[in-house]
Design an enzyme around this catalytic site. Structure first.
Site, mmCIF file in Angstrom:
data_model
loop_
_atom_site.group_PDB
_atom_site.id
_atom_site.type_symbol
_atom_site.label_atom_id
_atom_site.label_comp_id
_atom_site.label_asym_id
_atom_site.label_seq_id
_atom_site.Cartn_x
_atom_site.Cartn_y
_atom_site.Cartn_z
ATOM 1 N N PRO A 96 0.839 -1.203 0.000
ATOM 2 C CG PRO A 96 -0.638 -1.498 1.778
ATOM 3 C CD PRO A 96 0.611 -2.051 1.173
ATOM 4 C CB VAL A 97 1.089 4.296 -2.174
ATOM 5 C CG1 VAL A 97 1.728 3.608 -3.343
ATOM 6 C CG2 VAL A 97 -0.372 4.561 -2.420
ATOM 7 N N GLY A 100 3.651 3.681 5.286
ATOM 8 C CA GLY A 100 4.712 3.268 6.207
ATOM 9 C C GLY A 100 5.286 1.896 5.916
ATOM 10 C CG LEU A 101 3.375 -1.419 5.102
ATOM 11 C CD1 LEU A 101 2.176 -2.151 4.533
ATOM 12 C CD2 LEU A 101 4.095 -2.320 6.098
ATOM 13 N N GLY A 102 6.997 1.226 3.077
ATOM 14 C CA GLY A 102 8.170 1.362 2.210
ATOM 15 C C GLY A 102 7.891 1.162 0.730
ATOM 16 C CB SER A 103 4.889 1.565 -1.415
ATOM 17 O OG SER A 103 4.715 2.959 -1.309
ATOM 18 C CB ALA A 106 9.544 -1.807 -2.157
ATOM 19 C CG ASP A 147 11.542 3.651 4.326
ATOM 20 O OD1 ASP A 147 11.691 3.533 5.553
ATOM 21 O OD2 ASP A 147 10.465 3.987 3.794
HETATM 22 O O1 PMV Z 1 6.696 6.426 6.673
HETATM 23 P P1 PMV Z 1 7.877 5.528 6.504
HETATM 24 O O2 PMV Z 1 7.674 4.153 6.978
HETATM 25 O O3 PMV Z 1 8.534 5.627 5.185
HETATM 26 O O4 PMV Z 1 8.951 5.937 7.585
HETATM 27 C C1 PMV Z 1 9.417 7.157 7.791
HETATM 28 C C2 PMV Z 1 10.352 7.099 8.935
HETATM 29 C C3 PMV Z 1 10.754 8.458 9.419
HETATM 30 O O5 PMV Z 1 11.649 8.252 10.495
HETATM 31 C C4 PMV Z 1 9.546 9.221 9.926
HETATM 32 C C5 PMV Z 1 11.422 9.269 8.323
HETATM 33 C C6 PMV Z 1 12.775 8.742 7.906
HETATM 34 O O6 PMV Z 1 13.222 9.140 6.829
HETATM 35 O O7 PMV Z 1 13.411 7.981 8.651
#
Ligand code: PMV
Length: 308
Positions: A96-97, A100-103, A106, A147
């Site tokens: 999912p975009v 927070g799952l790194g779409s 990836a 990420d």
């Molecule tokens: O939203 P995500 O899972 O891509 O994570 C961001 C993590 C942060 O610490 C908020 C930002 C970062 O670049 O580390």
């Protein structure tokens, strides 16, 4: 035809503080992934198809700061490929975009690997990760690099910005339930809001980031020593700091509480926040019950994953 795949990821501890140089822990999530296939084409141009984001376009019609176009341009520049070959690039992702799952990372990593293999340009993991980090800047502005690192190496990482990759050891495998609020929230915005907070009172927020860094440090030890109860307590502790930073939300807090009520050993939001995903730590046999409780509390989907 050349193909490559990259997993999703989840941050266990330390998001946001990691941007300021404190450690964070993240693991790959192999249940979701981005896949790229590249084939030569008889007709002119480089055609890109990414149905999940409704993209069907020729490279030159995309703005140069479009992350997918940037991968192709930068890689051809780096490998000195000229003129550009005629290609058909198919990108499919079930990550999912903006959740927070790194779409984004990836897709970048899978595309970089597929494209470099297709043109016989060999890249080490370190090079792929550094390359993906430059593209992450287009997505996020000032990313920490967590990420691209966890997704490139597809291993658990204890991440400190600017330092060489360090993985962490898992004593007993443990179970995480990921609950998706279904709300997409750009990380760029929450990172920028945290920066504004930090600018208003650097001493206060550096102190908070330091405490989060300490949680990541203790969590690494708890994971190594298989102290699951301690790990759960550390998640709860980390969540309070994220709330204080204003990056949690009603929906995330609601899922975190539902997980705890259903017997989770600890729970917290994960990633940029304001939407996206939360995580809960569970004993293996209670994981399905917690996943069900999350769905009843409004989660749009759940993933049960084992960290080992
Ligand atoms: O939203 P995500 O899972 O891509 O994570 C961001 C993590 C942060 O610490 C908020 C930002 C970062 O670049 O580390």
């Amino acid at each position: 035809m050349t193909s490559a795949s990259a997993p999703g990821k989840i941050i266990l501890f330390g998001e946001h503080a990691v941007v300021y140089g404190w450690p964070a822990l993240a693991v790959p999530v192999t249940q979701v992934h981005a896949d790229v296939e590249i084939a030569n084409r008889a007709f002119a141009g480089i055609w890109i198809h990414a149905p999940q984001v409704n993209l069907h376009a020729e490279l030159n019609s995309l703005p140069s700061d479009h992350p997918i176009a940037a991968v192709i341009h930068n890689l051809f520049f780096l490998s000195r490929v000229s003129p550009f070959p005629n290609l058909e690039i198919n990108i499919s992702s079930i990550i999912p975009v903006a959740s927070g799952l790194g779409s984004g990372a990836a897709v970048t990593v899978a595309l970089t690997r597929a494209l470099s293999a297709h043109i016989n340009y060999s890249m080490t993991d370190e090079e792929v990760s550094a390359f993906a980090y430059e593209i992450e800047k287009l997505h996020h502005g000032t990313p920490s690099g967590i990420d691209n690192t966890v997704i490139t190496y597809a291993r658990p990482v204890y991440f400190i910005k600017g330092q060489p990759i360090e993985t962490f050891e898992v004593g007993q495998p443990f179970t995480i339930i990921i609950g998706d609020t279904g709300i997409s929230a750009p990380t760029k915005e929450s990172v920028s809001d945290v920066r504004k907070l930090w600018e208003t009172d650097k001493t206060k927020w550096e102190n908070v980031f330091g405490k989060i860094g300490d949680i990541s440090f203790r969590a690494r030890h708890a994971i190594h020593e298989s102290q699951v109860k301690m790990l759960g307590a550390l998640m709860d502790e980390n969540h309070v700091f994220l709330q204080e930073m204003t990056v949690s939300s009603v929906e995330l807090d609601n899922l975190v509480s539902a997980a705890r009520r259903a017997g989770a050993l600890g729970a917290k939001m994960s990633g940029g926040g304001r939407g996206g995903n939360m995580i809960a730590l569970a004993e293996k046999d209670t994981a399905p019950v917690i996943a069900e409780a999350l769905m009843s509390a409004g989660a749009k989907r759940t993933i049960i994953t084992q960290v080992s």
